[in-house]
Design a protein around this motif. Structure first.
Motif, PDB file in Angstrom:
ATOM      1  N   THR A  54       0.808  -1.219   0.000  1.00 35.67           N
ATOM      2  CA  THR A  54       0.000   0.000   0.000  1.00 35.67           C
ATOM      3  C   THR A  54       0.841   1.269   0.000  1.00 35.67           C
ATOM      4  O   THR A  54       0.288   2.372  -0.040  1.00 35.67           O
ATOM      5  CB  THR A  54      -0.918   0.020   1.240  1.00 35.67           C
ATOM      6  OG1 THR A  54      -0.125  -0.127   2.428  1.00 35.67           O
ATOM      7  CG2 THR A  54      -1.938  -1.101   1.170  1.00 35.67           C
ATOM      8  N   GLU A  55       2.147   1.145   0.026  1.00 37.18           N
ATOM      9  CA  GLU A  55       3.021   2.325   0.072  1.00 37.18           C
ATOM     10  C   GLU A  55       2.822   3.260  -1.116  1.00 37.18           C
ATOM     11  O   GLU A  55       2.776   4.494  -0.929  1.00 37.18           O
ATOM     12  CB  GLU A  55       4.477   1.890   0.169  1.00 37.18           C
ATOM     13  CG  GLU A  55       5.453   3.052   0.272  1.00 37.18           C
ATOM     14  CD  GLU A  55       6.898   2.589   0.368  1.00 37.18           C
ATOM     15  OE1 GLU A  55       7.799   3.448   0.316  1.00 37.18           O
ATOM     16  OE2 GLU A  55       7.118   1.364   0.485  1.00 37.18           O
ATOM     17  N   PRO A  56       2.703   2.755  -2.381  1.00 39.06           N
ATOM     18  CA  PRO A  56       2.474   3.701  -3.491  1.00 39.06           C
ATOM     19  C   PRO A  56       1.185   4.506  -3.333  1.00 39.06           C
ATOM     20  O   PRO A  56       1.149   5.704  -3.665  1.00 39.06           O
ATOM     21  CB  PRO A  56       2.413   2.776  -4.714  1.00 39.06           C
ATOM     22  CG  PRO A  56       3.192   1.581  -4.323  1.00 39.06           C
ATOM     23  CD  PRO A  56       2.904   1.386  -2.869  1.00 39.06           C
ATOM     24  N   ALA A  88     -11.875  13.056  -5.221  1.00 39.63           N
ATOM     25  CA  ALA A  88     -11.013  12.360  -4.265  1.00 39.63           C
ATOM     26  C   ALA A  88     -11.310  10.861  -4.345  1.00 39.63           C
ATOM     27  O   ALA A  88     -12.434  10.456  -4.632  1.00 39.63           O
ATOM     28  CB  ALA A  88     -11.260  12.881  -2.851  1.00 39.63           C
ATOM     29  N   PHE A  89     -10.312  10.049  -4.065  1.00 39.04           N
ATOM     30  CA  PHE A  89     -10.422   8.601  -4.255  1.00 39.04           C
ATOM     31  C   PHE A  89     -10.397   7.879  -2.908  1.00 39.04           C
ATOM     32  O   PHE A  89      -9.652   8.241  -2.000  1.00 39.04           O
ATOM     33  CB  PHE A  89      -9.256   8.086  -5.117  1.00 39.04           C
ATOM     34  CG  PHE A  89      -9.331   8.535  -6.554  1.00 39.04           C
ATOM     35  CD1 PHE A  89      -9.947   7.758  -7.512  1.00 39.04           C
ATOM     36  CD2 PHE A  89      -8.784   9.758  -6.934  1.00 39.04           C
ATOM     37  CE1 PHE A  89     -10.023   8.177  -8.824  1.00 39.04           C
ATOM     38  CE2 PHE A  89      -8.844  10.180  -8.249  1.00 39.04           C
ATOM     39  CZ  PHE A  89      -9.469   9.389  -9.196  1.00 39.04           C
ATOM     40  N   GLN A  90     -11.244   6.867  -2.825  1.00 36.41           N
ATOM     41  CA  GLN A  90     -11.215   5.912  -1.720  1.00 36.41           C
ATOM     42  C   GLN A  90     -11.204   4.533  -2.355  1.00 36.41           C
ATOM     43  O   GLN A  90     -12.253   3.978  -2.718  1.00 36.41           O
ATOM     44  CB  GLN A  90     -12.442   6.080  -0.821  1.00 36.41           C
ATOM     45  CG  GLN A  90     -12.435   5.174   0.399  1.00 36.41           C
ATOM     46  CD  GLN A  90     -11.334   5.566   1.380  1.00 36.41           C
ATOM     47  OE1 GLN A  90     -11.306   6.678   1.881  1.00 36.41           O
ATOM     48  NE2 GLN A  90     -10.423   4.644   1.636  1.00 36.41           N
ATOM     49  N   LEU A  91     -10.023   3.965  -2.544  1.00 41.82           N
ATOM     50  CA  LEU A  91      -9.864   2.719  -3.281  1.00 41.82           C
ATOM     51  C   LEU A  91     -10.218   1.524  -2.405  1.00 41.82           C
ATOM     52  O   LEU A  91      -9.967   1.523  -1.191  1.00 41.82           O
ATOM     53  CB  LEU A  91      -8.422   2.583  -3.786  1.00 41.82           C
ATOM     54  CG  LEU A  91      -7.915   3.713  -4.687  1.00 41.82           C
ATOM     55  CD1 LEU A  91      -6.482   3.436  -5.124  1.00 41.82           C
ATOM     56  CD2 LEU A  91      -8.816   3.888  -5.895  1.00 41.82           C
ATOM     57  N   THR A  92     -10.801   0.503  -3.032  1.00 40.89           N
ATOM     58  CA  THR A  92     -11.070  -0.742  -2.316  1.00 40.89           C
ATOM     59  C   THR A  92      -9.818  -1.616  -2.319  1.00 40.89           C
ATOM     60  O   THR A  92      -9.036  -1.614  -3.287  1.00 40.89           O
ATOM     61  CB  THR A  92     -12.219  -1.506  -2.972  1.00 40.89           C
ATOM     62  OG1 THR A  92     -11.860  -1.837  -4.316  1.00 40.89           O
ATOM     63  CG2 THR A  92     -13.490  -0.669  -2.973  1.00 40.89           C
ATOM     64  N   ALA A  93      -9.622  -2.344  -1.252  1.00 40.04           N
ATOM     65  CA  ALA A  93      -8.418  -3.153  -1.104  1.00 40.04           C
ATOM     66  C   ALA A  93      -8.281  -4.232  -2.177  1.00 40.04           C
ATOM     67  O   ALA A  93      -7.193  -4.390  -2.748  1.00 40.04           O
ATOM     68  CB  ALA A  93      -8.386  -3.780   0.297  1.00 40.04           C
ATOM     69  N   ARG A  96      -5.947   4.422   4.249  1.00 42.24           N
ATOM     70  CA  ARG A  96      -6.731   3.213   4.455  1.00 42.24           C
ATOM     71  C   ARG A  96      -7.352   2.769   3.138  1.00 42.24           C
ATOM     72  O   ARG A  96      -7.738   3.592   2.308  1.00 42.24           O
ATOM     73  CB  ARG A  96      -7.860   3.437   5.472  1.00 42.24           C
ATOM     74  CG  ARG A  96      -7.402   3.868   6.854  1.00 42.24           C
ATOM     75  CD  ARG A  96      -8.591   3.989   7.792  1.00 42.24           C
ATOM     76  NE  ARG A  96      -8.223   4.469   9.111  1.00 42.24           N
ATOM     77  CZ  ARG A  96      -8.196   5.755   9.445  1.00 42.24           C
ATOM     78  NH1 ARG A  96      -8.549   6.680   8.554  1.00 42.24           N
ATOM     79  NH2 ARG A  96      -7.835   6.117  10.650  1.00 42.24           N
ATOM     80  N   LEU A  97      -7.433   1.444   2.981  1.00 41.75           N
ATOM     81  CA  LEU A  97      -8.169   0.857   1.879  1.00 41.75           C
ATOM     82  C   LEU A  97      -9.493   0.320   2.402  1.00 41.75           C
ATOM     83  O   LEU A  97      -9.621  -0.014   3.580  1.00 41.75           O
ATOM     84  CB  LEU A  97      -7.353  -0.270   1.223  1.00 41.75           C
ATOM     85  CG  LEU A  97      -6.041   0.155   0.565  1.00 41.75           C
ATOM     86  CD1 LEU A  97      -5.258  -1.068   0.125  1.00 41.75           C
ATOM     87  CD2 LEU A  97      -6.303   1.075  -0.619  1.00 41.75           C
ATOM     88  N   VAL A  98     -10.467   0.201   1.526  1.00 42.86           N
ATOM     89  CA  VAL A  98     -11.819  -0.173   1.932  1.00 42.86           C
ATOM     90  C   VAL A  98     -12.116  -1.593   1.496  1.00 42.86           C
ATOM     91  O   VAL A  98     -11.746  -2.011   0.388  1.00 42.86           O
ATOM     92  CB  VAL A  98     -12.848   0.801   1.306  1.00 42.86           C
ATOM     93  CG1 VAL A  98     -14.259   0.378   1.657  1.00 42.86           C
ATOM     94  CG2 VAL A  98     -12.580   2.211   1.781  1.00 42.86           C
ATOM     95  N   VAL A  99     -12.785  -2.354   2.369  1.00 40.09           N
ATOM     96  CA  VAL A  99     -13.316  -3.675   2.049  1.00 40.09           C
ATOM     97  C   VAL A  99     -14.832  -3.598   2.180  1.00 40.09           C
ATOM     98  O   VAL A  99     -15.351  -3.161   3.212  1.00 40.09           O
ATOM     99  CB  VAL A  99     -12.737  -4.764   2.985  1.00 40.09           C
ATOM    100  CG1 VAL A  99     -13.353  -6.121   2.674  1.00 40.09           C
ATOM    101  CG2 VAL A  99     -11.227  -4.831   2.852  1.00 40.09           C
ATOM    102  N   LEU A 100     -15.543  -4.040   1.146  1.00 43.11           N
ATOM    103  CA  LEU A 100     -16.986  -3.815   1.094  1.00 43.11           C
ATOM    104  C   LEU A 100     -17.826  -4.981   1.584  1.00 43.11           C
ATOM    105  O   LEU A 100     -19.044  -4.849   1.669  1.00 43.11           O
ATOM    106  CB  LEU A 100     -17.394  -3.470  -0.356  1.00 43.11           C
ATOM    107  CG  LEU A 100     -16.728  -2.222  -0.947  1.00 43.11           C
ATOM    108  CD1 LEU A 100     -17.189  -2.007  -2.376  1.00 43.11           C
ATOM    109  CD2 LEU A 100     -17.031  -0.992  -0.092  1.00 43.11           C
ATOM    110  N   TYR A 152      -7.365  -2.495  -5.621  1.00 39.05           N
ATOM    111  CA  TYR A 152      -6.047  -1.856  -5.622  1.00 39.05           C
ATOM    112  C   TYR A 152      -4.928  -2.887  -5.584  1.00 39.05           C
ATOM    113  O   TYR A 152      -3.956  -2.796  -6.348  1.00 39.05           O
ATOM    114  CB  TYR A 152      -5.928  -0.903  -4.426  1.00 39.05           C
ATOM    115  CG  TYR A 152      -4.504  -0.428  -4.208  1.00 39.05           C
ATOM    116  CD1 TYR A 152      -3.939   0.540  -5.032  1.00 39.05           C
ATOM    117  CD2 TYR A 152      -3.720  -0.982  -3.196  1.00 39.05           C
ATOM    118  CE1 TYR A 152      -2.628   0.960  -4.845  1.00 39.05           C
ATOM    119  CE2 TYR A 152      -2.411  -0.569  -3.008  1.00 39.05           C
ATOM    120  CZ  TYR A 152      -1.872   0.398  -3.833  1.00 39.05           C
ATOM    121  OH  TYR A 152      -0.571   0.804  -3.656  1.00 39.05           O
ATOM    122  N   LEU A 153      -5.023  -3.874  -4.708  1.00 36.08           N
ATOM    123  CA  LEU A 153      -3.947  -4.863  -4.582  1.00 36.08           C
ATOM    124  C   LEU A 153      -3.874  -5.745  -5.829  1.00 36.08           C
ATOM    125  O   LEU A 153      -2.780  -6.157  -6.236  1.00 36.08           O
ATOM    126  CB  LEU A 153      -4.165  -5.709  -3.335  1.00 36.08           C
ATOM    127  CG  LEU A 153      -4.023  -4.936  -2.012  1.00 36.08           C
ATOM    128  CD1 LEU A 153      -4.328  -5.845  -0.828  1.00 36.08           C
ATOM    129  CD2 LEU A 153      -2.625  -4.341  -1.873  1.00 36.08           C
TER     130      LEU A 153
END
Length: 299
Positions: free
Chosen positions: A63-65, A169-174, A82-86, A177-178
């Motif tokens: 998640t560093e980048p 603005a972005f809130q990426l899901t885990a 933080r990344l989001v899990v739905l 993104y991974l």
């Protein structure tokens, strides 16, 4: 009969060794099954290590980048990343997926050895030498590709997020993104293996230097097209970061093919008369050669 009424022990004779080292189909299948079982065992051990490593630095590394992106581009612009899990099971499945991928990477030397041990008995001595070199080269190229992807990931990700505008603005899901990060690492790693395939085809005599030389422009053009389609980010910076090293490696492969073909031609010329006896005359070309149209006159 010996003293005490005991019979002398008979030594078991070992079955004669097959001079050609041949194996039956059942023996091959048994060997394959054992090698696959050992490879899966090492992958399972690596997965356990990856599962433990997940919350001990691995997730932070992945998640560093995203965390290096300016705060104003993230929805939680308070400095926390933080990344989001739905869904409820999303976190468990995500951890298992990352652990499996990490386990495959960590245990690569062990399951690659199992593949090597299964293939080795059917190879010749020079083929074994080439195989060892190709396994080492492919490992280094894949590792170099992943390092290159990691160095370009931060700039490519920031460029993609900035294209949406300052009001977004972005809130990426885990999971998404991974998966994006892993696919980029794998794409870079595998892309640098393609020039090595060209070298392998040249060594086995399938692809000549002349064919590579004539197709050089097409190879470079198709390399750029390949990089444009394969890179998940689809941005010019990441595309050029992949295409540039691939073009350099393809040029290196072409030069290696030139050296190999020259050595092969010299070896063929030296071995042309090896089958003749010492008292046999070598065949000569009896075809007449052309004379000079204007021979020089000696004075």
């Amino acid at each position: 009969m010996s003293e005490g009424g005991t019979r002398p022990r008979l030594k078991r004779r070992k079955p004669p060794r097959d001079a050609e080292a041949t194996m039956t189909l059942i023996a091959h299948l048994t060997e394959l099954r054992n090698r696959i079982a050992k490879a899966l065992f090492f992958i399972a051990l690596g997965t356990v290590v990856g599962f433990i490593w997940y919350d001990r630095g691995l997730l932070t590394f992945l998640t560093e980048p995203y965390c290096a992106v300016p705060d104003r581009l993230r929805l939680d612009g308070d400095g926390n990343c933080r990344l989001v899990v739905l869904d409820v099971f999303g976190g468990v499945l995500l951890r298992l997926k990352i652990a499996l991928i990490a386990g495959i990477g960590l245990s690569a030397p062990f399951w690659l050895y199992q593949i090597w041990a299964f293939i080795t008995p059917g190879l010749k001595r020079n083929e074994k030498r080439y195989t060892v070199g190709f396994v080492a080269a492919s490992t280094l190229l894949f590792a170099g590709g992943t390092v290159l992807a990691w160095l370009t990931l931060r700039k490519g990700l920031e460029l993609l997020l900035r294209l949406a505008g300052d009001e977004v603005a972005f809130q990426l899901t885990a999971p998404l993104y991974l998966s994006f990060v892993i696919s980029l690492l794998v794409a870079f790693g595998l892309s640098l293996e393609l020039p090595l395939i060209a070298v392998a085809l040249n060594l086995v005599g399938v692809l000549s230097y002349e064919a590579l030389k004539k197709s050089r422009r097409w190879i470079f053009f198709l390399t750029i097209v390949f990089a444009a389609f394969v890179t998940p980010t689809q941005d010019p910076f990441t595309m050029l970061a992949m295409a540039g090293p691939m073009i350099l490696l393809f040029e290196l492969a072409i030069q290696l093919a030139r050296i190999v073909d020259k050595r092969r031609a010299k070896r063929a010329a030296l071995e042309h008369f090896h089958d003749l006896g010492d008292d046999e005359a070598s065949p000569l070309d009896a075809r007449p050669s052309s004379l000079d149209d204007a021979p020089s006159l000696r004075r």
